[in-house]
Write a protein that holds these residues in place. Sequence first.
Motif, PDB file in Angstrom:
ATOM      1  N   ASP A 134     -37.148  23.182 -15.040  1.00 21.39           N
ATOM      2  CA  ASP A 134     -36.147  24.182 -14.683  1.00 21.39           C
ATOM      3  C   ASP A 134     -36.661  25.133 -13.613  1.00 21.39           C
ATOM      4  O   ASP A 134     -36.274  26.306 -13.545  1.00 21.39           O
ATOM      5  CB  ASP A 134     -35.724  24.975 -15.924  1.00 21.39           C
ATOM      6  N   GLU A 135     -37.537  24.619 -12.762  1.00 18.25           N
ATOM      7  CA  GLU A 135     -38.080  25.388 -11.645  1.00 18.25           C
ATOM      8  C   GLU A 135     -37.996  24.571 -10.377  1.00 18.25           C
ATOM      9  O   GLU A 135     -37.898  23.351 -10.402  1.00 18.25           O
ATOM     10  CB  GLU A 135     -39.568  25.718 -11.875  1.00 18.25           C
ATOM     11  N   LEU A 136     -38.080  25.283  -9.270  1.00 16.82           N
ATOM     12  CA  LEU A 136     -38.231  24.664  -7.963  1.00 16.82           C
ATOM     13  C   LEU A 136     -39.667  24.924  -7.521  1.00 16.82           C
ATOM     14  O   LEU A 136     -40.151  26.051  -7.628  1.00 16.82           O
ATOM     15  CB  LEU A 136     -37.252  25.263  -6.952  1.00 16.82           C
ATOM     16  N   VAL A 137     -40.330  23.882  -7.032  1.00 17.18           N
ATOM     17  CA  VAL A 137     -41.715  23.995  -6.582  1.00 17.18           C
ATOM     18  C   VAL A 137     -41.759  23.715  -5.084  1.00 17.18           C
ATOM     19  O   VAL A 137     -41.121  22.770  -4.596  1.00 17.18           O
ATOM     20  CB  VAL A 137     -42.631  23.016  -7.353  1.00 17.18           C
ATOM     21  N   LEU A 138     -42.522  24.528  -4.381  1.00 24.06           N
ATOM     22  CA  LEU A 138     -42.639  24.400  -2.934  1.00 24.06           C
ATOM     23  C   LEU A 138     -42.988  22.982  -2.518  1.00 24.06           C
ATOM     24  O   LEU A 138     -43.905  22.360  -3.061  1.00 24.06           O
ATOM     25  CB  LEU A 138     -43.719  25.370  -2.429  1.00 24.06           C
ATOM     26  N   GLY A 139     -42.248  22.475  -1.531  1.00 20.05           N
ATOM     27  CA  GLY A 139     -42.498  21.162  -0.964  1.00 20.05           C
ATOM     28  C   GLY A 139     -42.811  21.312   0.516  1.00 20.05           C
ATOM     29  O   GLY A 139     -43.177  22.394   0.984  1.00 20.05           O
ATOM     30  N   PRO A 140     -42.649  20.243   1.282  1.00 16.88           N
ATOM     31  CA  PRO A 140     -42.931  20.294   2.717  1.00 16.88           C
ATOM     32  C   PRO A 140     -42.087  21.355   3.426  1.00 16.88           C
ATOM     33  O   PRO A 140     -40.904  21.528   3.122  1.00 16.88           O
ATOM     34  CB  PRO A 140     -42.553  18.893   3.204  1.00 16.88           C
ATOM     35  N   PRO A 186     -37.751  29.968 -10.418  1.00 18.92           N
ATOM     36  CA  PRO A 186     -36.951  29.529 -11.571  1.00 18.92           C
ATOM     37  C   PRO A 186     -35.493  29.290 -11.171  1.00 18.92           C
ATOM     38  O   PRO A 186     -34.958  29.987 -10.308  1.00 18.92           O
ATOM     39  CB  PRO A 186     -37.041  30.706 -12.546  1.00 18.92           C
ATOM     40  N   PHE A 187     -34.863  28.304 -11.811  1.00 16.89           N
ATOM     41  CA  PHE A 187     -33.433  28.097 -11.606  1.00 16.89           C
ATOM     42  C   PHE A 187     -32.718  29.400 -11.911  1.00 16.89           C
ATOM     43  O   PHE A 187     -33.032  30.082 -12.883  1.00 16.89           O
ATOM     44  CB  PHE A 187     -32.904  26.999 -12.535  1.00 16.89           C
ATOM     45  N   GLY A 188     -31.764  29.773 -11.045  1.00 16.36           N
ATOM     46  CA  GLY A 188     -30.976  30.971 -11.235  1.00 16.36           C
ATOM     47  C   GLY A 188     -31.544  32.207 -10.563  1.00 16.36           C
ATOM     48  O   GLY A 188     -30.872  33.219 -10.482  1.00 16.36           O
ATOM     49  N   SER A 190     -30.399  30.004  -7.363  1.00 17.13           N
ATOM     50  CA  SER A 190     -28.953  30.034  -7.593  1.00 17.13           C
ATOM     51  C   SER A 190     -28.305  28.748  -7.099  1.00 17.13           C
ATOM     52  O   SER A 190     -27.444  28.169  -7.776  1.00 17.13           O
ATOM     53  CB  SER A 190     -28.326  31.243  -6.906  1.00 17.13           C
ATOM     54  N   ALA A 191     -28.713  28.278  -5.923  1.00 16.78           N
ATOM     55  CA  ALA A 191     -28.166  27.026  -5.380  1.00 16.78           C
ATOM     56  C   ALA A 191     -28.478  25.858  -6.309  1.00 16.78           C
ATOM     57  O   ALA A 191     -27.631  24.988  -6.545  1.00 16.78           O
ATOM     58  CB  ALA A 191     -28.721  26.766  -3.985  1.00 16.78           C
ATOM     59  N   ALA A 192     -29.690  25.844  -6.854  1.00 11.16           N
ATOM     60  CA  ALA A 192     -30.076  24.764  -7.771  1.00 11.16           C
ATOM     61  C   ALA A 192     -29.294  24.844  -9.071  1.00 11.16           C
ATOM     62  O   ALA A 192     -28.787  23.833  -9.571  1.00 11.16           O
ATOM     63  CB  ALA A 192     -31.583  24.830  -8.036  1.00 11.16           C
ATOM     64  N   LEU A 193     -29.183  26.041  -9.641  1.00 10.24           N
ATOM     65  CA  LEU A 193     -28.493  26.213 -10.917  1.00 10.24           C
ATOM     66  C   LEU A 193     -27.012  25.863 -10.809  1.00 10.24           C
ATOM     67  O   LEU A 193     -26.459  25.174 -11.660  1.00 10.24           O
ATOM     68  CB  LEU A 193     -28.647  27.660 -11.406  1.00 10.24           C
TER      69      LEU A 193
END
Length: 160
Positions: free
Chosen positions: A61-67, A78-80, A86-89
């Motif tokens: 339920d998290e976003l992790v830094l990518g390229p 965190p989502f939300g 917010s976009a992910a949630l």
Amino acid sequence: MFHVEGYTQSREENYTLVIKQIEALIEGEANVIANLANASALLNQFLKDINWVGFYLREGDELVLGPFQGLPACVRIPFGKGVCGSAALHKKAYVVEDVHAFPGHIACDAASKSEIVIPLIAEGEVIGVLDIDSPIHSRFDNIDLKYLEQFASVLCDNLK
């Protein structure tokens, strides 16, 4: 392959060219990190008046830094929370004219004034987001939204 020279046509035609370029770059390549690295580099070269472009990838339920291209960034969101979370949630794109007016905005780069975030959705699930920041208020509009959603869709078709 392709050769990127100046983008001198209308914004719509330029975006169409960039979408064709990402299709050519990722064709036949299955490595997600390689494809997202090239995608962020391509958008960084193409888009004017931006200071950060990159991806956050879903991990639970998290976003992790990518390229990405730009200054060091927040590693986990965190989502939300913030625009990306917010976009992910909500599984929807956000065009934010003034990031400082967005509730819960996460300031990774104090120079950022506007932002666009496109969720990456594959098979109905959010797998990440495309995040682009600008040091200019109201930098992004509906043309950016339309074509960046198409760009993200091309990526998602390859990331399944």
